[in-house]
Write a protein that holds these residues in place. Sequence first.
Motif, PDB file in Angstrom:
ATOM      1  N   ALA A   1      55.696  35.455  -3.542  1.00 40.77           N
ATOM      2  CA  ALA A   1      55.927  34.332  -4.449  1.00 40.77           C
ATOM      3  C   ALA A   1      55.250  33.054  -3.946  1.00 40.77           C
ATOM      4  O   ALA A   1      54.789  32.237  -4.729  1.00 40.77           O
ATOM      5  N   LEU A   2      55.195  32.897  -2.614  1.00 34.01           N
ATOM      6  CA  LEU A   2      54.636  31.657  -2.067  1.00 34.01           C
ATOM      7  C   LEU A   2      53.134  31.747  -1.823  1.00 34.01           C
ATOM      8  O   LEU A   2      52.523  30.777  -1.374  1.00 34.01           O
ATOM      9  N   SER A   3      52.543  32.913  -2.128  1.00 29.17           N
ATOM     10  CA  SER A   3      51.180  33.157  -1.651  1.00 29.17           C
ATOM     11  C   SER A   3      50.178  32.154  -2.191  1.00 29.17           C
ATOM     12  O   SER A   3      49.187  31.865  -1.548  1.00 29.17           O
TER      13      SER A   3
ATOM     14  N   HIS B   1      44.230  34.790  -8.012  1.00 28.95           N
ATOM     15  CA  HIS B   1      44.260  33.374  -8.371  1.00 28.95           C
ATOM     16  C   HIS B   1      43.246  32.539  -7.613  1.00 28.95           C
ATOM     17  O   HIS B   1      42.783  31.528  -8.108  1.00 28.95           O
ATOM     18  N   GLU B   2      42.948  32.920  -6.384  1.00 32.29           N
ATOM     19  CA  GLU B   2      42.086  32.054  -5.591  1.00 32.29           C
ATOM     20  C   GLU B   2      40.743  32.706  -5.303  1.00 32.29           C
ATOM     21  O   GLU B   2      39.935  32.162  -4.564  1.00 32.29           O
ATOM     22  N   GLY B   3      40.542  33.888  -5.861  1.00 25.93           N
ATOM     23  CA  GLY B   3      39.251  34.548  -5.725  1.00 25.93           C
ATOM     24  C   GLY B   3      38.869  34.876  -4.294  1.00 25.93           C
ATOM     25  O   GLY B   3      37.699  34.913  -3.944  1.00 25.93           O
ATOM     26  N   LEU B   4      39.852  35.110  -3.442  1.00 23.65           N
ATOM     27  CA  LEU B   4      39.553  35.415  -2.050  1.00 23.65           C
ATOM     28  C   LEU B   4      38.987  36.830  -1.931  1.00 23.65           C
ATOM     29  O   LEU B   4      39.257  37.701  -2.753  1.00 23.65           O
ATOM     30  N   SER B   5      38.244  37.055  -0.871  1.00 28.23           N
ATOM     31  CA  SER B   5      37.759  38.403  -0.601  1.00 28.23           C
ATOM     32  C   SER B   5      38.898  39.199   0.018  1.00 28.23           C
ATOM     33  O   SER B   5      39.934  38.663   0.378  1.00 28.23           O
ATOM     34  N   LYS B   6      38.654  40.511   0.151  1.00 33.40           N
ATOM     35  CA  LYS B   6      39.691  41.371   0.728  1.00 33.40           C
ATOM     36  C   LYS B   6      40.077  40.911   2.133  1.00 33.40           C
ATOM     37  O   LYS B   6      41.257  40.864   2.479  1.00 33.40           O
ATOM     38  N   ALA B   7      39.061  40.566   2.931  1.00 29.07           N
ATOM     39  CA  ALA B   7      39.342  40.170   4.318  1.00 29.07           C
ATOM     40  C   ALA B   7      40.114  38.859   4.363  1.00 29.07           C
ATOM     41  O   ALA B   7      41.066  38.700   5.124  1.00 29.07           O
ATOM     42  N   GLU B   8      39.701  37.906   3.502  1.00 34.36           N
ATOM     43  CA  GLU B   8      40.403  36.622   3.464  1.00 34.36           C
ATOM     44  C   GLU B   8      41.846  36.808   2.985  1.00 34.36           C
ATOM     45  O   GLU B   8      42.777  36.183   3.491  1.00 34.36           O
ATOM     46  N   ALA B   9      41.995  37.699   1.998  1.00 37.76           N
ATOM     47  CA  ALA B   9      43.332  37.946   1.460  1.00 37.76           C
ATOM     48  C   ALA B   9      44.238  38.521   2.544  1.00 37.76           C
ATOM     49  O   ALA B   9      45.408  38.179   2.649  1.00 37.76           O
ATOM     50  N   ARG B  10      43.675  39.389   3.358  1.00 40.49           N
ATOM     51  CA  ARG B  10      44.449  39.996   4.430  1.00 40.49           C
ATOM     52  C   ARG B  10      44.900  38.935   5.433  1.00 40.49           C
ATOM     53  O   ARG B  10      46.025  38.926   5.908  1.00 40.49           O
ATOM     54  N   LYS B  11      43.956  38.016   5.718  1.00 39.40           N
ATOM     55  CA  LYS B  11      44.274  36.945   6.647  1.00 39.40           C
ATOM     56  C   LYS B  11      45.400  36.076   6.086  1.00 39.40           C
ATOM     57  O   LYS B  11      46.354  35.739   6.777  1.00 39.40           O
ATOM     58  N   ARG B  12      45.299  35.762   4.802  1.00 38.53           N
ATOM     59  CA  ARG B  12      46.337  34.952   4.164  1.00 38.53           C
ATOM     60  C   ARG B  12      47.674  35.686   4.193  1.00 38.53           C
ATOM     61  O   ARG B  12      48.720  35.089   4.465  1.00 38.53           O
ATOM     62  N   ALA B  13      47.614  36.993   3.899  1.00 39.81           N
ATOM     63  CA  ALA B  13      48.853  37.773   3.880  1.00 39.81           C
ATOM     64  C   ALA B  13      49.537  37.722   5.250  1.00 39.81           C
ATOM     65  O   ALA B  13      50.750  37.577   5.351  1.00 39.81           O
ATOM     66  N   LEU B  14      48.739  37.799   6.302  1.00 36.42           N
ATOM     67  CA  LEU B  14      49.296  37.717   7.657  1.00 36.42           C
ATOM     68  C   LEU B  14      49.976  36.373   7.889  1.00 36.42           C
ATOM     69  O   LEU B  14      51.090  36.303   8.402  1.00 36.42           O
ATOM     70  N   GLU B  15      49.279  35.280   7.469  1.00 31.19           N
ATOM     71  CA  GLU B  15      49.874  33.947   7.619  1.00 31.19           C
ATOM     72  C   GLU B  15      51.194  33.858   6.872  1.00 31.19           C
ATOM     73  O   GLU B  15      52.171  33.295   7.358  1.00 31.19           O
ATOM     74  N   LEU B  16      51.206  34.454   5.674  1.00 30.37           N
ATOM     75  CA  LEU B  16      52.412  34.373   4.851  1.00 30.37           C
ATOM     76  C   LEU B  16      53.567  35.136   5.489  1.00 30.37           C
ATOM     77  O   LEU B  16      54.702  34.684   5.468  1.00 30.37           O
ATOM     78  N   LEU B  17      53.262  36.306   6.057  1.00 27.06           N
ATOM     79  CA  LEU B  17      54.332  37.069   6.704  1.00 27.06           C
ATOM     80  C   LEU B  17      54.880  36.285   7.895  1.00 27.06           C
ATOM     81  O   LEU B  17      56.078  36.315   8.178  1.00 27.06           O
ATOM     82  N   ASP B  18      53.999  35.565   8.586  1.00 27.80           N
ATOM     83  CA  ASP B  18      54.482  34.696   9.672  1.00 27.80           C
ATOM     84  C   ASP B  18      55.359  33.585   9.114  1.00 27.80           C
ATOM     85  O   ASP B  18      56.402  33.258   9.668  1.00 27.80           O
TER      86      ASP B  18
ATOM     87  N   SER C   1      56.259  41.318  13.911  1.00 27.25           N
ATOM     88  CA  SER C   1      55.130  42.262  13.946  1.00 27.25           C
ATOM     89  C   SER C   1      54.449  42.366  12.581  1.00 27.25           C
ATOM     90  O   SER C   1      54.385  43.422  11.963  1.00 27.25           O
ATOM     91  N   ALA C   2      53.956  41.200  12.142  1.00 20.67           N
ATOM     92  CA  ALA C   2      53.390  41.091  10.799  1.00 20.67           C
ATOM     93  C   ALA C   2      52.233  42.057  10.585  1.00 20.67           C
ATOM     94  O   ALA C   2      52.115  42.683   9.537  1.00 20.67           O
ATOM     95  N   GLU C   3      51.403  42.180  11.609  1.00 23.15           N
ATOM     96  CA  GLU C   3      50.214  43.036  11.509  1.00 23.15           C
ATOM     97  C   GLU C   3      50.604  44.443  11.027  1.00 23.15           C
ATOM     98  O   GLU C   3      50.003  45.002  10.123  1.00 23.15           O
ATOM     99  N   ARG C   4      51.669  44.971  11.656  1.00 21.10           N
ATOM    100  CA  ARG C   4      52.102  46.331  11.340  1.00 21.10           C
ATOM    101  C   ARG C   4      52.760  46.374   9.953  1.00 21.10           C
ATOM    102  O   ARG C   4      52.589  47.329   9.208  1.00 21.10           O
ATOM    103  N   ARG C   5      53.456  45.315   9.610  1.00 23.10           N
ATOM    104  CA  ARG C   5      54.188  45.305   8.343  1.00 23.10           C
ATOM    105  C   ARG C   5      53.262  45.230   7.137  1.00 23.10           C
ATOM    106  O   ARG C   5      53.630  45.620   6.038  1.00 23.10           O
ATOM    107  N   LEU C   6      52.053  44.699   7.341  1.00 20.62           N
ATOM    108  CA  LEU C   6      51.108  44.633   6.228  1.00 20.62           C
ATOM    109  C   LEU C   6      50.845  46.004   5.665  1.00 20.62           C
ATOM    110  O   LEU C   6      50.670  46.196   4.473  1.00 20.62           O
ATOM    111  N   ALA C   7      50.805  47.011   6.550  1.00 20.42           N
ATOM    112  CA  ALA C   7      50.480  48.369   6.123  1.00 20.42           C
ATOM    113  C   ALA C   7      51.719  49.153   5.720  1.00 20.42           C
ATOM    114  O   ALA C   7      51.620  50.324   5.386  1.00 20.42           O
TER     115      ALA C   7
END
Lengths: 317, 332, 330
Positions: free
Chosen positions: B169-171, B121-138, B144-150
């Motif tokens: 859902a909130l991403s 939806h937002e055309g983010l790159s893989k790295a940006e998406a990962r960063k967003r995913a981390l923020e969302l898990l927080d 331990s969001a970093e570990r949960r991503l994987a």
Amino acid sequence: MLITILRRILYALPIALAVSLFCFALVHIAPGDPINAILPPDAPADVVDAVRKTYGLDKPLPVQFGIWLWKVLQGDLGKSLATGRDIWPDLSGALQNTLTLALAAAMIGFPIGIVLGSLAGAFRGTWIDRACVGTAVAGVSVPHYWLGMVMVVIFSVTLNWLPSMGASQDGSGGWSLDWEHLQHLVLPAITLSVIPMGIVTRTLRGIIGEILGQDFITTLRGKGLRRPGVVVHVIKNAAPQALSVMGLQLGYLMGGSILVETVFAWPGTGLLLNNAIFQRDIPVLQSTILVLAMFFVALNLAVDMAQSLIDPRMRRA
Amino acid sequence: MSGDLVKVRDLAVRFVSRDRTVHAVRGVDFDLAAGEVLCILGESGSGKSVTLRALMRLNPAARTLMEGTVQVAGRDVVAASEREMEEIRGSLVSMVFQEPMTALDPVFTIGQQIGETVMRHEGLSKAEARKRALELLDLVQIPSAERRLAAYPHELSGGLRQRAMIAIALSCRPKLLLADEPTTALDATVQIQILLLLRRLQQELGMGVIFVTHDLGVAGEIADRIAVMYAGRFVEEGSVREVMRKARHPYTQGLLGATVHEGMRGKRLVTIAGAPPNLETPPGGMPPDICAFAPRCERADAACEQGVPALDGAFGTHRARCIHQIAEAVTC
Amino acid sequence: MADPLLDPVPDLGGPAQPLLLVQNLSRHFGKKGSVVRAVDGVSFAVKKGETLGIVGESGCGKSTTSRLIMGLIEPSGGEVIFDGEHVGPGGMPLSVYRRQVQMVFQDSYASLNPRLTIGESIGFAPRVHGLSREATDARVRDLLAAVGLAPDQFARRYPHELSGGQRQRVNIARALALRPRLIILDEPVSALDKSVEAQVLNLLVDLKAEFDLSYLFISHDLNVVQFIADRVLVMYLGQVVEIGPVEALYREAAHPYTAALLASRPSMDPDLRRTTPPLTGDPPNPVNPPSGCRFHPRCAVVQRGCDIHVPPLADVSSGHLAACVRVGAA
């Protein structure tokens, strides 16, 4: 991950051992004294004894098995009773021809099966589904040899487009895939591809249908993923099961092409087996079955590993 | 009520097959303001989940007939092309499901499943998406969001899985969050955590939320307004206090009486005799036009079988679909 | 002389003898290195005529406990005593025991044979036990009537023709068919809609009086347990953390886990909404549980030593016990 792979290999070893034991036992299960296969029934007793000693048949069975296994591991499969030549060179040539044929059939049958099965699964209950399933059922139901003969009659005899016999004019085979060899490959490969095509279609229809009915597909649509995005998920979920079916089918193609090889006089293991059976050439029979069975075991191992690579849930077991 | 986030008028959803039609939703109207939480309360087969899915047009396209008006932030959901819907889903509106184990893809990591939404939806790159995913898990308080991503879904506990589902859902910061019994499959001590999390996020992000549940307690914890659904229609609608304390419709009253809670020990539980009507008809047929609850209702009389009662607004925002409720109000 | 199949097995131990006594029951799964202590040293009693509720979250071992009591799985240790007699080799034969203890499961559909009519399902066990066809038919009719299903209408139907609530009534009727004295109800209303749940709960209350039954009622729903149980047992990670009369336990829970569990119930009153969750995190996995008191990593009032010493069940008040150091000290 490495541990998973090692464990899978470890699991495969006893199976391989059991298979070789079975192949070894084949000689002894076969009716009659194995010596009768070598010597005429009226051979004098001292000759029988001498031959017994030469072949090691006087030793206890476990020792015989040990000796035999040791030789096999070194590539010494023994000599053919019919020709008196070493088995390995002949077998290896036949093996290459069979592998070529099996791979060619897989390259025809699997993609068609995947496409038909996916279409059927995605459009369940529609005319597309019925058409794909109809094709699959036809593929599985038509007898191999009959289809082979019909193809020969049409494309070789009537139209004279393609050769009907052998792997090439000069009898060479193996991996030389030039125009000449390819022409010879076409008819037997198509004939052989029909059953795996049908089976892959039916299996994929089931797998895809089931996956599309799962909750996470709704989640993916709810995320706004377009169709290609959803398809990526479907493929990765379907792959483990699909791979295992295709691996099994490839195994059947290796071992199950006797009829097709006979119809097309294809110089592969099927033909070799066929001849060995009629000539009661037990060592050749034994070796061929052993090698094919080992192929099967290796294939299953490869499928297993590929599955655990794709599906994280299978990595622990 | 202009500026509404959701406007639904006369929504009807039918599932059609060759030998039968299921009239799952039979005329639903409501509005939802931005930042408001509406609970749709109902038992199985009441049409609450179908209504929710209709807001995103997620019911199976091939056999669903949808009629009426559904507008979300001014976009017409009924008339939109599939392309437009794909743009809306996951960005403007998103959904949290009941069973996070089956609603998440088992062979993709949590990080991948969050990432693909923002990349889409937002055309983010893989790295940006990962960063967003981390923020969302927080944001959803996954430690331990970093570990949960994987991690894969099966490697997480039920509560963490549902948090991950919420993160997905909130991403893309939706204006409307749809929640389909998101706490039903969870343990008691986890359920309350997820409810509180959803309420906090709703307030922080100012989302409108439509929350489907069969559990009155859950509705009491999270709703601003409650709509009670029965046999494909809203039978009562009002603020959470109005519905919980002064239920007008006999069905709502029965449901409240049947729900076991503190202080009912030794008493007989109120039950509702009979079963909900069958909403299945032969193709082209329609269920009878009567009050759907009448066959089970103690107050029912001949008048209840003269057409479907209107969802009446005699009490302002507190409305009920019952003629006897209205008569009582006029007399008192 | 009564027909042994028409009447319940007579009371032997007298009213003071607990109907069911479970002592130090354990069940461990798996090999060394990753032992799942699903049930770990659980002891309790079900008195004659009472309903004992067992509550706890997933993985606490409540369902495993019920299956151990039924003898559906073998215990790793401990014993079950029924009406004063040890169950198993050397004591009460399993066949005699199983007649007196019956079970009702959560999934009403999976626990009925789809190929048998309702009447056949209910009459199956009595027939196997040698009751005549006529007597069985009469009993099936009585039982259907007792659970509120008109015999003429329902005896010949198949499970798929029934609603969830009706199927659960059939399961209850079937459990009653051999005139048991104890019924283990494992989440019997969890899969039902609220209005149906109320009907089944009312029915269970009625049947208990009518057939002189005792119940072991397992549920994750604290409200339902409060409604139906006389005493309540709370399990956490395979162990009993608290047991006591329902009023006392709900009024002043002595174990911090029980308190948190009670506080986690959503409130129907919007003015009583909570702002902070009583517990954080999920119930841990019973594989290699925490040392000492198993609840200590999540406990709000954890003290020094909670991670070392396993607190025994100590008296809070008469008949009310909890396994927490704070109970012993106070």
